[in-house]
Design a protein around this motif. Structure first.
Motif, mmCIF file in Angstrom:
data_model
loop_
_atom_site.group_PDB
_atom_site.id
_atom_site.type_symbol
_atom_site.label_atom_id
_atom_site.label_comp_id
_atom_site.label_asym_id
_atom_site.label_seq_id
_atom_site.Cartn_x
_atom_site.Cartn_y
_atom_site.Cartn_z
ATOM 1 N N GLU A 102 12.613 52.223 22.999
ATOM 2 C CA GLU A 102 13.773 53.117 22.881
ATOM 3 C C GLU A 102 13.368 54.440 22.245
ATOM 4 N N LEU A 103 12.530 54.362 21.212
ATOM 5 C CA LEU A 103 12.049 55.579 20.557
ATOM 6 C C LEU A 103 11.293 56.459 21.545
ATOM 7 N N ALA A 104 10.387 55.845 22.309
ATOM 8 C CA ALA A 104 9.604 56.617 23.271
ATOM 9 C C ALA A 104 10.505 57.256 24.326
ATOM 10 N N ALA A 105 11.494 56.501 24.807
ATOM 11 C CA ALA A 105 12.405 57.041 25.816
ATOM 12 C C ALA A 105 13.237 58.185 25.240
ATOM 13 N N GLN A 106 13.723 58.024 23.997
ATOM 14 C CA GLN A 106 14.495 59.095 23.352
ATOM 15 C C GLN A 106 13.648 60.345 23.169
#
Length: 198
Positions: free
Chosen positions: A72-76
């Motif tokens: 999720e962090l990488a996608a954000q």
């Protein structure tokens, strides 16, 4: 990486399931950052405002939850960086992105450490590729705007990011030290106004 969505019986539940998943991930990141390996599923559920069963329906194991936080962090980050590259101020977008990434790295230290302890691969290949493309765009925008030296290339930027993120973790994420370090790095990335023109 496509976000994990649990199967639901009815279409009307999907929005609720997505909201629950988002709250669980945000709460888990905060609880792991504060408590480290001692963080419990009960604490995460309580902070998210859901039952423990809801947490396990979305994330059957702690490893699945940790991987989802990183994904999720990488996608954000990929989405934020792409938005900055397309719509942000060309003169400042690159530096905004750099600062945000370093700041976020200190908040995910525990998650990365726990995944490493579990010998679990963090699969975020697609978002990382998206991030690289956006970094290239941000760098080109800044160079056209005259705020980053012309000889700086994407591999150097990625090396600097990796080094500063690691240093931030090593020094305990002290915000004042982080900001001073970034100021020095940014000064080195900016064009030397006194240099003779070629």
């Amino acid at each position: 990486m496509a976000p994990y969505e649990p199967a639901t019986a009815g279409r009307s539940l999907r929005a609720d399931a997505r909201r629950n998943r988002t709250r669980i991930l945000e709460s888990a990141e905060a609880v792991f950052a504060a408590k480290g390996p001692a963080a419990s599923t009960e604490e995460i559920a309580r902070r998210a405002g859901v039952g423990v069963g809801t947490v396990f329906r979305h994330f059957p194991t702690k490893e699945a939850l940790l991987q989802a936080i990183i994904g999720e962090l990488a996608a954000q980050l990929a989405g934020d960086t792409e938005s900055l590259a397309r719509h942000g101020d060309p003169a400042t977008g690159f530096f905004t992105f750099f600062s945000r990434l370093v700041e976020r790295s200190s908040r995910t230290k525990t998650v990365v450490d726990l995944l490493a302890e579990a010998d679990t691969a963090v699969t975020v290949v697609k978002p990382v590729h998206l991030l690289r493309r956006s970094i290239e765009d941000l760098l080109a925008n800044a160079q056209r705007a005259g705020t980053v030296r012309e000889d700086v290339r994407t591999p150097e930027v990625i090396a600097l990011l990796a080094g500063i993120c690691q240093a931030t973790l090593y020094t305990g994420g002290d915000p004042e030290l982080r900001d001073r370090t970034l100021a020095i790095v940014f000064d080195g990335l900016r064009p030397d106004r006194d240099a003779p023109s070629r």
